[in-house]
Design an enzyme around this catalytic site. Structure first.
Site, mmCIF file in Angstrom:
data_model
loop_
_atom_site.group_PDB
_atom_site.id
_atom_site.type_symbol
_atom_site.label_atom_id
_atom_site.label_comp_id
_atom_site.label_asym_id
_atom_site.label_seq_id
_atom_site.Cartn_x
_atom_site.Cartn_y
_atom_site.Cartn_z
ATOM 1 N N ASP A 51 0.835 -1.201 0.000
ATOM 2 C CA ASP A 51 0.000 0.000 0.000
ATOM 3 C C ASP A 51 0.873 1.256 0.000
ATOM 4 O OD1 ASP A 51 0.883 -0.225 2.588
ATOM 5 O OD2 ASP A 51 -1.094 -0.045 3.521
ATOM 6 N N SER A 52 2.206 1.063 0.000
ATOM 7 C CA SER A 52 3.129 2.185 -0.245
ATOM 8 C C SER A 52 2.902 2.742 -1.657
ATOM 9 C CB SER A 52 4.584 1.740 -0.063
ATOM 10 O OG SER A 52 4.839 0.540 -0.772
ATOM 11 N N ASP A 90 -1.088 -6.087 -0.252
ATOM 12 C CA ASP A 90 -1.524 -5.477 1.004
ATOM 13 C C ASP A 90 -3.031 -5.254 1.021
ATOM 14 O OD1 ASP A 90 0.502 -5.028 2.880
ATOM 15 O OD2 ASP A 90 1.225 -3.230 1.856
ATOM 16 N N LYS A 120 -1.279 -9.439 2.703
ATOM 17 C CA LYS A 120 -0.590 -8.982 3.919
ATOM 18 C C LYS A 120 -1.495 -7.983 4.627
ATOM 19 C CE LYS A 120 3.150 -6.021 3.891
ATOM 20 N NZ LYS A 120 2.658 -4.882 4.694
ATOM 21 N N GLU A 122 -1.653 -5.424 8.476
ATOM 22 C CA GLU A 122 -0.885 -4.887 9.601
ATOM 23 C C GLU A 122 -1.609 -5.114 10.930
ATOM 24 O OE1 GLU A 122 -0.047 -0.721 8.932
ATOM 25 O OE2 GLU A 122 0.879 -1.110 6.974
ATOM 26 N N GLU A 189 9.040 -4.114 10.679
ATOM 27 C CA GLU A 189 9.518 -2.841 10.125
ATOM 28 C C GLU A 189 10.102 -1.961 11.222
ATOM 29 O OE1 GLU A 189 6.800 -0.988 7.400
ATOM 30 O OE2 GLU A 189 7.974 0.866 7.310
#
Ligand code: KIV
Length: 271
Positions: A51-52, A90, A120, A122, A189
């Site tokens: 999602d970057s 993501d 993925k 978070e 991270e």
């Protein structure tokens, strides 16, 4: 190669056997067909449609604005390019937090509409129900702890996480919870290298670091940072392999010069 001469696909099981053999896992982000093709042909093990994309493709300050439809568009482009690597996508902010049914629906949309191999998300214990539900539907899930950019407004800074013992213990607890919930691997991270090593040693599943030191099972970088396309982002953990911002600037200036001076196109470059 497989016995049919086809390129053998990296799977979540391949990553597990790499960890078991002590072979480090290479992972980069990708968001479009052309770059994904270069990275896959070069032999990368894993591509993350991160999602970057919200930052490096769309120019947003955070990862929060990107939508599920936009992630699906990026993932479809990447998956068309990849013959060998494992492609992970993501789940964007707001598509899984707080509701495991919605999390499952988001994961299923990604798997069905993109052909990606895993998702993925978070977070720690608070997302474990969602992870169990998604894994229960047969979708491999990668976890993400430490600096979790989707929670940036909760933490307020992009500084190193889990430097204090209490936070380190919480991170270790969450890592165990994610493994028990069924995650096939975990991203850590921006945490101290010693803690990264402790988590990788404690967990059976592969642990991939971004700013988590040398003792984890593999490394991931954002492709635009590693190739030097981004300019004003220089955390200690980043190694730049190219300086594409400057190289593309020079190439563009040369092109402008050649057009203005009528040097381009020349006689051989026309019909
Ligand atoms: O979105 C992303 O690029 C990521 C990496 C930093 C792991 O989540």
């Amino acid at each position: 190669m497989s016995i049919h001469g086809e390129i053998k696909r990296v799977t979540s099981h391949t990553l597990q056997s790499m960890k078991d053999k002590g072979e480090k896992i290479s992972m980069l982000t990708a968001y479009d067909y052309s770059m994904a093709k270069i990275l896959d042909d070069a032999g990368i093990d894993v591509l993350l449609v991160g999602d970057s994309a919200s930052n490096v493709m769309a120019g947003h300050e955070t990862t929060l604005p990107i939508t599920l439809d936009q992630m699906i568009y990026h993932a479809q482009s990447v998956i068309r390019a990849c013959q060998r690597c494992l492609v992970i996508v993501d789940l964007p902010f707001g598509t899984y937090q707080g509701n495991s049914k919605e999390a499952l629906n988001s994961a299923i949309r990604i798997m069905k509409e993109t052909g990606a191999h895993a998702i993925k998300l978070e977070g720690g214990e608070e997302v474990s129900e969602s992870i169990k539900r998604i894994v229960g539907a047969g979708v491999p899930v990668m976890g993400h702890l430490g600096l979790t950019p989707q929670s940036i407004y909760k933490f307020g800074t992009y500084s190193v996480r889990a430097k204090e013992e209490e936070e380190a213990e919480i991170l270790m607890h969450n890592a165990r919870v994610l493994q028990d919930a069924g995650c096939f691997s975990l991203v850590l991270e921006k945490i101290p290298a010693t803690l990264g090593g402790e988590v990788a040693k404690e967990l059976r599943i592969p642990v991939i670091g971004i700013g988590a030191g040398m003792h984890v099972d593999g490394q991931v970088l954002v492709m635009h940072d590693m190739l030097g396309i981004t300019k004003n982002f220089s955390p200690r953990f980043l190694r730049r392999y190219l300086n594409l911002y400057d190289e593309i600037t020079e190439a563009t200036k040369s092109y402008i010069r050649d057009v203005k001076s009528k040097d381009f196109p020349n006689e051989k470059e026309q019909y």
